[in-house]
Design a protein around this motif. Structure first.
Motif, PDB file in Angstrom:
ATOM      1  N   ALA A   1       0.751  -1.124  -0.080  1.00  0.00           N
ATOM      2  CA  ALA A   1      -0.055  -0.102  -0.004  1.00  0.00           C
ATOM      3  C   ALA A   1       0.695   1.088  -0.012  1.00  0.00           C
ATOM      4  O   ALA A   1       1.968   1.278   0.679  1.00  0.00           O
ATOM      5  N   PRO A   2       0.434   2.181  -0.621  1.00  0.00           N
ATOM      6  CA  PRO A   2       1.162   3.476  -0.779  1.00  0.00           C
ATOM      7  C   PRO A   2       1.109   4.425   0.710  1.00  0.00           C
ATOM      8  O   PRO A   2      -0.068   4.273   0.962  1.00  0.00           O
ATOM      9  N   VAL A   3       2.208   4.970   0.946  1.00  0.00           N
ATOM     10  CA  VAL A   3       2.036   6.124   2.144  1.00  0.00           C
ATOM     11  C   VAL A   3       2.204   7.382   1.363  1.00  0.00           C
ATOM     12  O   VAL A   3       3.397   7.709   0.792  1.00  0.00           O
ATOM     13  N   ARG A   4       1.396   8.489   1.724  1.00  0.00           N
ATOM     14  CA  ARG A   4       1.459   9.618   1.202  1.00  0.00           C
ATOM     15  C   ARG A   4       2.097  10.649   2.142  1.00  0.00           C
ATOM     16  O   ARG A   4       1.331  10.507   3.238  1.00  0.00           O
ATOM     17  N   ASP A   5       2.421  11.579   1.815  1.00  0.00           N
ATOM     18  CA  ASP A   5       2.695  12.913   2.619  1.00  0.00           C
ATOM     19  C   ASP A   5       1.432  13.764   2.661  1.00  0.00           C
ATOM     20  O   ASP A   5       0.415  13.537   2.197  1.00  0.00           O
ATOM     21  N   GLU A   6       1.466  14.889   3.712  1.00  0.00           N
ATOM     22  CA  GLU A   6       0.373  15.827   3.515  1.00  0.00           C
ATOM     23  C   GLU A   6      -0.071  16.287   2.216  1.00  0.00           C
ATOM     24  O   GLU A   6      -1.240  16.624   2.057  1.00  0.00           O
ATOM     25  N   ALA A   7       0.914  16.435   1.402  1.00  0.00           N
ATOM     26  CA  ALA A   7       0.552  17.066   0.031  1.00  0.00           C
ATOM     27  C   ALA A   7      -0.070  16.090  -0.855  1.00  0.00           C
ATOM     28  O   ALA A   7      -0.377  16.184  -2.206  1.00  0.00           O
ATOM     29  N   GLY A   8      -0.036  14.601  -0.475  1.00  0.00           N
ATOM     30  CA  GLY A   8      -0.626  13.575  -1.324  1.00  0.00           C
ATOM     31  C   GLY A   8       0.416  13.062  -2.076  1.00  0.00           C
ATOM     32  O   GLY A   8      -0.089  12.078  -2.848  1.00  0.00           O
ATOM     33  N   THR A   9       1.604  13.217  -2.062  1.00  0.00           N
ATOM     34  CA  THR A   9       2.641  12.650  -2.720  1.00  0.00           C
ATOM     35  C   THR A   9       3.055  11.276  -1.965  1.00  0.00           C
ATOM     36  O   THR A   9       3.289  11.359  -0.906  1.00  0.00           O
ATOM     37  N   ILE A  10       3.339  10.271  -2.930  1.00  0.00           N
ATOM     38  CA  ILE A  10       3.795   8.962  -2.570  1.00  0.00           C
ATOM     39  C   ILE A  10       5.159   9.141  -2.019  1.00  0.00           C
ATOM     40  O   ILE A  10       5.819   9.555  -2.800  1.00  0.00           O
ATOM     41  N   THR A  11       5.405   8.806  -0.755  1.00  0.00           N
ATOM     42  CA  THR A  11       6.819   8.935  -0.257  1.00  0.00           C
ATOM     43  C   THR A  11       7.236   7.359   0.057  1.00  0.00           C
ATOM     44  O   THR A  11       8.579   7.228  -0.268  1.00  0.00           O
ATOM     45  N   HIS A  12       6.500   6.481   0.450  1.00  0.00           N
ATOM     46  CA  HIS A  12       6.932   5.057   0.791  1.00  0.00           C
ATOM     47  C   HIS A  12       5.814   4.097   0.598  1.00  0.00           C
ATOM     48  O   HIS A  12       4.778   4.677   0.132  1.00  0.00           O
ATOM     49  N   PHE A  13       6.311   2.936   0.396  1.00  0.00           N
ATOM     50  CA  PHE A  13       5.459   1.825   0.391  1.00  0.00           C
ATOM     51  C   PHE A  13       5.560   0.750   1.416  1.00  0.00           C
ATOM     52  O   PHE A  13       6.677   0.630   1.676  1.00  0.00           O
ATOM     53  N   VAL A  14       4.334   0.391   2.137  1.00  0.00           N
ATOM     54  CA  VAL A  14       4.557  -0.465   3.111  1.00  0.00           C
ATOM     55  C   VAL A  14       3.958  -1.955   2.683  1.00  0.00           C
ATOM     56  O   VAL A  14       3.081  -2.013   1.857  1.00  0.00           O
ATOM     57  N   GLY A  15       4.875  -2.912   3.010  1.00  0.00           N
ATOM     58  CA  GLY A  15       4.160  -4.181   2.497  1.00  0.00           C
ATOM     59  C   GLY A  15       3.945  -5.291   3.638  1.00  0.00           C
ATOM     60  O   GLY A  15       4.700  -5.039   4.707  1.00  0.00           O
ATOM     61  N   PHE A  16       3.026  -5.932   3.724  1.00  0.00           N
ATOM     62  CA  PHE A  16       2.776  -7.099   4.628  1.00  0.00           C
ATOM     63  C   PHE A  16       2.832  -8.169   4.245  1.00  0.00           C
ATOM     64  O   PHE A  16       2.091  -8.775   3.130  1.00  0.00           O
ATOM     65  N   GLN A  17       3.956  -8.938   4.649  1.00  0.00           N
ATOM     66  CA  GLN A  17       4.101 -10.380   4.149  1.00  0.00           C
ATOM     67  C   GLN A  17       3.880 -11.304   5.039  1.00  0.00           C
ATOM     68  O   GLN A  17       3.787 -11.424   6.326  1.00  0.00           O
ATOM     69  N   GLU A  18       3.181 -12.406   4.390  1.00  0.00           N
ATOM     70  CA  GLU A  18       2.310 -13.460   5.189  1.00  0.00           C
ATOM     71  C   GLU A  18       2.922 -14.853   4.608  1.00  0.00           C
ATOM     72  O   GLU A  18       2.830 -14.948   3.361  1.00  0.00           O
ATOM     73  N   ASP A  19       3.689 -15.775   5.458  1.00  0.00           N
ATOM     74  CA  ASP A  19       4.133 -17.142   4.909  1.00  0.00           C
ATOM     75  C   ASP A  19       2.754 -17.945   4.845  1.00  0.00           C
ATOM     76  O   ASP A  19       2.361 -18.405   5.900  1.00  0.00           O
ATOM     77  N   VAL A  20       2.491 -18.006   3.637  1.00  0.00           N
ATOM     78  CA  VAL A  20       1.139 -19.181   3.483  1.00  0.00           C
ATOM     79  C   VAL A  20       1.371 -20.472   3.018  1.00  0.00           C
ATOM     80  O   VAL A  20       0.579 -21.056   2.485  1.00  0.00           O
ATOM     81  N   THR A  21       2.831 -20.657   3.221  1.00  0.00           N
ATOM     82  CA  THR A  21       3.103 -22.057   2.586  1.00  0.00           C
ATOM     83  C   THR A  21       2.288 -23.349   3.077  1.00  0.00           C
ATOM     84  O   THR A  21       1.656 -24.156   2.282  1.00  0.00           O
ATOM     85  N   GLU A  22       2.353 -23.194   4.352  1.00  0.00           N
ATOM     86  CA  GLU A  22       1.653 -24.372   4.970  1.00  0.00           C
ATOM     87  C   GLU A  22       0.198 -24.310   4.739  1.00  0.00           C
ATOM     88  O   GLU A  22      -0.560 -25.605   4.602  1.00  0.00           O
ATOM     89  N   GLU A  23      -0.534 -23.118   4.662  1.00  0.00           N
ATOM     90  CA  GLU A  23      -2.108 -23.215   4.417  1.00  0.00           C
ATOM     91  C   GLU A  23      -1.924 -23.785   2.956  1.00  0.00           C
ATOM     92  O   GLU A  23      -2.951 -24.447   2.749  1.00  0.00           O
ATOM     93  N   LEU A  24      -1.084 -23.080   1.974  1.00  0.00           N
ATOM     94  CA  LEU A  24      -1.537 -23.653   0.467  1.00  0.00           C
ATOM     95  C   LEU A  24      -1.333 -25.122   0.417  1.00  0.00           C
ATOM     96  O   LEU A  24      -1.997 -25.929  -0.088  1.00  0.00           O
ATOM     97  N   GLU A  25      -0.237 -25.572   1.386  1.00  0.00           N
ATOM     98  CA  GLU A  25       0.199 -27.019   1.218  1.00  0.00           C
ATOM     99  C   GLU A  25      -1.225 -27.986   1.724  1.00  0.00           C
ATOM    100  O   GLU A  25      -1.768 -28.835   1.483  1.00  0.00           O
ATOM    101  N   ARG A  26      -1.639 -27.287   3.083  1.00  0.00           N
ATOM    102  CA  ARG A  26      -2.715 -28.158   3.361  1.00  0.00           C
ATOM    103  C   ARG A  26      -4.149 -28.072   2.547  1.00  0.00           C
ATOM    104  O   ARG A  26      -4.940 -29.030   2.238  1.00  0.00           O
ATOM    105  N   GLU A  27      -4.299 -26.606   1.720  1.00  0.00           N
ATOM    106  CA  GLU A  27      -5.260 -26.803   0.836  1.00  0.00           C
ATOM    107  C   GLU A  27      -5.139 -27.606  -0.327  1.00  0.00           C
ATOM    108  O   GLU A  27      -6.127 -28.483  -0.593  1.00  0.00           O
ATOM    109  N   ARG A  28      -3.945 -27.865  -0.814  1.00  0.00           N
ATOM    110  CA  ARG A  28      -3.665 -28.777  -1.673  1.00  0.00           C
ATOM    111  C   ARG A  28      -3.905 -30.291  -1.250  1.00  0.00           C
ATOM    112  O   ARG A  28      -4.423 -30.957  -2.159  1.00  0.00           O
ATOM    113  N   ARG A  29      -3.560 -30.540  -0.273  1.00  0.00           N
ATOM    114  CA  ARG A  29      -3.600 -31.899   0.193  1.00  0.00           C
ATOM    115  C   ARG A  29      -5.049 -32.258   0.309  1.00  0.00           C
ATOM    116  O   ARG A  29      -5.694 -33.121   0.081  1.00  0.00           O
TER     117      ARG A  29
END
Length: 980
Positions: free
Chosen positions: A238-266
């Protein structure tokens, strides 16, 4: 934990069966046959089908409805939608039938068939349907709970969009746990370093598109950890904007879903490939036929097992043979038997759901048994895992010391832990009726709603600090962190954790108060206060620095600490600063403060390490104190000490503890002690406890009076052991704050004066007393003669004796003056010979007295010729004042290391207490005086040669006068103890 509503209720409802049969009469018969246990609906291929749970379709209509059934089955996934095919006239090896089995068709029944077999087939499929629905419900609930926890602990990374290539500038601990890259290894790089050879391009392209467009997105892609292993990453950016509305940063949220996908596959593999195996048996249990799925379980050929007794086949062991044998026996009697058993294979144990159903002939006799089994091991294992995971989730949430809660999109609480009840004081029933903001103080609700509302607008998490109002009205500071709860992109509600921050809030308040106090102290100090870092950059200073130096607040930040120090003193100050910054010492140094105008002000600087709360060293903090007045006092004190050292009178100074801090040369000479020995020592080395107490009384008197000076007289022994009489003028010594830090004494040696005064006083009193007595006798006797006394010769004799005594008094007076003169010189005198000579003279003058002598051959002392007169006085006194006609006098001489003792003992009435007191005191009072000069003559003779006199009672009566005389340096004497 408690659920507010049930989930997956359809598993408990009556199943709906769709009957697709081309022949109308058969359709009605099937509907009637199933109506008792199911909700039966019928339809044609071209009609709109209602929702259903199980379908019966005959082979006539199957080709028309196969595609439509396949679509319905696909839409229902992962829930199973069973289809039972009714074969009407087709052979079991029809080509399209083998393609349909396991894909669109789950089971096949050849028509015509009996009601019992049809019921059994439908019941088996209905049970599969219900089990599938229950499994899906549990799966959804587990996802909801697991997502609630995962959202509270996800990997977070922040990139700087303003820098080239959008590098990472921050990662949290969870990011490191997921990827294996710590902050140092991750920062400064673009997130693409997590990609690898097997990372597909579609999610990467979506990420690039969203970043270029400045939008939020979520993708799922294969990433690589630092050790090279792969994991599936559900990434939200998701973008992070300053007071002027300009994008200064992006924040990322990482989730390890390997086990979840493996359980679903099985799970999907189990559902999509749930091939059942089947076998045909004789009623006695002999195996007639079996399918490939069954053979695959035991890895045998068909020929190896056909003809065997079914319970004895390799599918079974001693633990379950009896179970399957009993099922065969019951089925042979016409009973449809269902059950579950474990099949132990060499490498695994399978849990099988089996059915043994009888097949009857036209005569109604059972002539064949159909044994069917489905491997439900994955399903059982998954059920166990779900129960364990749900139990773990429940235990974690109940063990969390914080408040946990979850509410749906309507704002109704659906989950909470026991901590919620404990903190709020509310029962489950009360919480169930309240909304999310019911526990927030009303004035705070708008702000809390606004801040937490960000989560409702696609922001993953939000944190806010507020208060909880308990059932009792208590308000507790709390911090809440809320996160969205989504399943397959569908927002189910919000989960949150509330933490009691009372201690933190209280600590923040205390810190604010401490800071305010520190600020007031900082600015209120009369001294210069400053702090600077290791590079010499000022971090803080008070206004006093500007006031003293004349530099403005704007100029000081541009200066270094040494800029305020004169050039010739900078090296010393720099060395002291290095000791603080490099060794961590606290150092005090004196230097001049050079003002902007060039003035030099004497200052004392004390510096100490400036340490942060985490223990890291920030620099140096110090205080500078103006010591101009102290320096002036020190110079004055130096001049004063120089004067004192050369002063003719003895001078000393004591601190408040009574220790010498200063003695001048005259004092050192008087006491005969080394200066280094005196300074630092307590005054008790030269004064008695009584004298110390007298001195303390003088100090107390000075403290309470305004005179400033008090006089004290006392006696001390000089270096030679001689008592000296001192008159001391004492004044208090104070510091710059007026506090008493000691006392100063100026001494005058009054020994000679006091001795002369005392001796003259005694001489005057005794002389006047004796003159008056003798003249009274003369006048009285003369009056008697004038009056015509009968014995004029006797009266005249008395006058003559009085006159002779007056003449003798005149001679003794001259001798007394010589003996009391301090200037008289001493010479060696053999006191042993002197004692013997005086004794011989008295033996010639009187025959009534017994005089004995015990003395060595010689005993030399330092003395005067007057010692002979003194001995004469002692002997005459003993004889004259004796109260018997035959007095006894003993003269004893003894020699010690440095003293010679002469003792004169008698057996008379003794010396009166009055005369003893006067002798010991050294002078008389007007009302207390001795009767003659003899004993005073003895005392002053002895003391003038450095001797001592004391008087004791003799046993059994009489007195002993002992004279202790200094021994003269002569050859050793031979002691003769015999009397002469």
């Amino acid at each position: 934990m408690r659920d507010a509503a049930a989930v997956g209720a359809r598993s408990d409802e009556q199943l709906r069966v769709l009957v697709l049969v081309s022949h109308g009469r058969d359709r009605e018969l099937f509907a009637q046959q199933l109506a008792d246990g199911y909700d039966v609906v019928t339809a044609a291929p071209d009609e709109e089908w209602p929702a259903f749970d199980l379908c019966l379709v005959d082979s006539d209509w199957y080709p028309e409805v196969a595609t439509k059934l396949s679509g319905r089955r696909a839409a229902a996934e992962p829930v199973q939608l069973p289809v039972l095919l009714l074969l009407r006239g087709q052979a079991s090896n029809t080509p399209w039938l083998s393609d349909a089995l396991g894909v669109t068709v789950d089971d096949v029944v050849e028509l015509p068939t009996g009601k019992l077999e049809l019921d059994a087939r439908v019941a088996s499929l209905a049970r599969d349907r219900k089990m599938s629905v229950a499994l899906a419900d549990q799966r959804d609930q587990l996802r909801l709970f697991q997502r609630a926890i995962d959202e509270a602990a996800v990997g977070i990374s922040i990139t700087d969009y303003r820098q080239p290539d959008n590098p990472i500038v921050y990662v949290n601990d969870r990011f490191t746990e997921i990827t294996g890259y710590d902050e140092a290894a991750a920062t400064g790089r673009n997130c693409r370093f997590l990609q690898g050879p097997e990372t597909t391009s579609e999610p990467v392209a979506e990420l690039r598109r969203a970043i270029d467009a400045g939008e939020s997105t979520r993708v799922q892609l294969l990433n690589y950890r630092q050790d090279g292993s792969t994991f599936w990453n559900r990434l939200t950016v998701a973008p992070v904007r300053d007071e002027a509305g300009t994008i200064t940063h992006f924040v990322g949220f990482q989730e390890d879903v390997t086990e979840e996908l493996e359980r679903e596959r099985r799970y999907e593999a189990i559902l999509d490939n749930a091939d059942q195996f089947a076998s045909l048996l004789e009623p006695d249990g002999t195996l007639v036929e079996t399918n490939a799925a069954a053979l695959e379980v035991i890895d045998d050929d068909r020929e190896d097992v056909l003809g065997a007794f079914f319970p004895e086949a390799e599918w079974f062991d001693d633990n379950n043979r009896d179970v399957i044998a009993d099922a065969i026996e019951r089925a042979a009697d016409g009973e449809l038997v269902r059950g579950e058993l474990d099949v132990e294979l060499p490498d695994e144990v399978l849990t099988m759901h089996f059915t043994v159903k009888p097949v009857t002939g036209g005569d109604g006799e059972v002539n064949l048994l159909v044994a069917e089994a489905r491997d439900i091991t994955p399903l059982k294992e998954r059920e166990r895992e779900l129960r364990e995971e749900q139990a773990v989730t429940e235990a974690i949430l109940d063990a969390v010391p914080d408040v946990f809660y979850m509410f749906d999109t309507e704002g109704t609480y659906v989950r909470w832990n026991d901590r919620f009840n404990e903190v709020t004081g509310c029962t489950d029933e009360v919480i169930d009726e309240l909304g999310p903001f019911s526990f927030i103080p009303e004035p705070m609700r708008p702000r809390v709603a606004e801040e937490l509302g960000a989560v409702a607008k696609d922001q993953p998490t939000a944190t806010v600090q507020t208060e909880i109002v308990t059932l009792d009205g208590e308000r507790i500071p709390y911090e809440f962190a809320n996160a969205r709860v989504e399943v397959d992109g569908e927002l189910l509600g919000y989960a949150g954790i509330g933490r009691d921050v009372s201690d933190r809030v209280e600590r923040e308040r205390e810190l604010r108060e401490e800071r305010a106090f520190a600020e007031s102290v900082f600015e209120g100090l009369p001294d210069v206060l400053y702090a600077f870092d290791h590079q010499g950059n000022f971090l803080r200073w008070n206004e006093r620095l500007s006031d003293v130096t004349g530099y403005s607040q704007a100029e000081i930040p541009e200066m270094t600490p040494l800029d305020f120090i004169p050039e010739d003193q900078q090296a010393n100050v720099a060395e002291s600063m290095a000791r603080v910054l490099e060794r961590g010492e606290t150092v005090t140094v004196e230097s001049a403060f050079e003002t902007k105008g060039g003035e030099r002000i004497p200052y004392e600087f004390t510096g100490a390490p400036l340490v942060a709360q985490d223990g890291s060293e920030l620099g140096l903090v110090g205080i500078g104190r103006d010591i101009s007045e102290r320096k002036a006092r020190e110079r004055e004190l130096e001049r004063f000490e120089a004067i004192l050292k050369t002063a003719p009178d003895p001078v000393y100074a004591l601190d408040t503890e009574g220790r010498f801090t200063l003695v001048n040369d005259a004092m050192v000479e008087l006491l005969g002690r080394d200066r280094d020995t005196l300074v630092g020592s307590h005054a008790s080395i030269v004064l008695s406890e009584e004298q110390l107490a007298d001195g303390q009384e003088v100090v107390e008197a000075l403290t309470e009076s305004e005179s400033g000076v008090e006089t004290l007289e006392l006696e001390v022994r000089n270096g030679e052991g001689t008592l000296r009489s001192l008159e001391i003028n004492i004044t208090l010594l104070t510091d710059e704050d007026g506090e008493v830090v000691g006392r100063v004494g100026v001494c005058r040696d009054m020994t000679d004066l006091r001795q002369s005064e005392s001796r003259l006083s005694v001489f005057d009193r005794v002389l006047r007393h004796n003159l008056r007595n003798k003249m009274n006798i003369v006048l009285a006797r003369a009056a008697n003669i004038e009056a015509g006394a009968e014995d004029p010769e006797s009266q005249a004799e008395a006058i003559r004796r009085a006159g002779e005594e007056l003449l003798a008094l005149s001679d003794r007076t001259r001798e007394f003056r010589h003996s009391v003169s301090p200037e008289s010189d001493t010479e060696p005198v053999d006191v042993a010979a002197l004692v013997r000579r005086v004794a011989d003279e008295y033996r010639e003058q009187t025959t009534d007295a017994t005089i004995s002598v015990s003395a060595p051959d010689a005993a030399w002392v330092s003395g005067h010729d007057t010692l002979e007169v003194a001995l004469d006085e002692l002997i005459e006194n003993a004889i004259t004042h004796h109260d018997s006609a035959d007095p006894t006098v003993e003269l004893r001489v003894s020699v010690a290391d440095d003293r010679v003792t002469v003792a004169v003992a008698d057996d008379g009435p003794g010396i009166s207490e009055l005369e003893q007191t006067a002798l010991e005191r050294g002078h008389e009072t007007p009302l207390e005086h001795a009767t003659g000069l003899g004993l005073w003559f003895v005392r002053w003779t002895v003391t003038n040669v450095g001797g001592e006199i004391d008087i004791h009672e003799n046993e059994p009566r009489g007195s002993v006068v002992r004279l202790s005389l200094p021994r003269a340096k002569t050859s050793a004497e031979t002691v003769d103890g015999s009397g002469s």
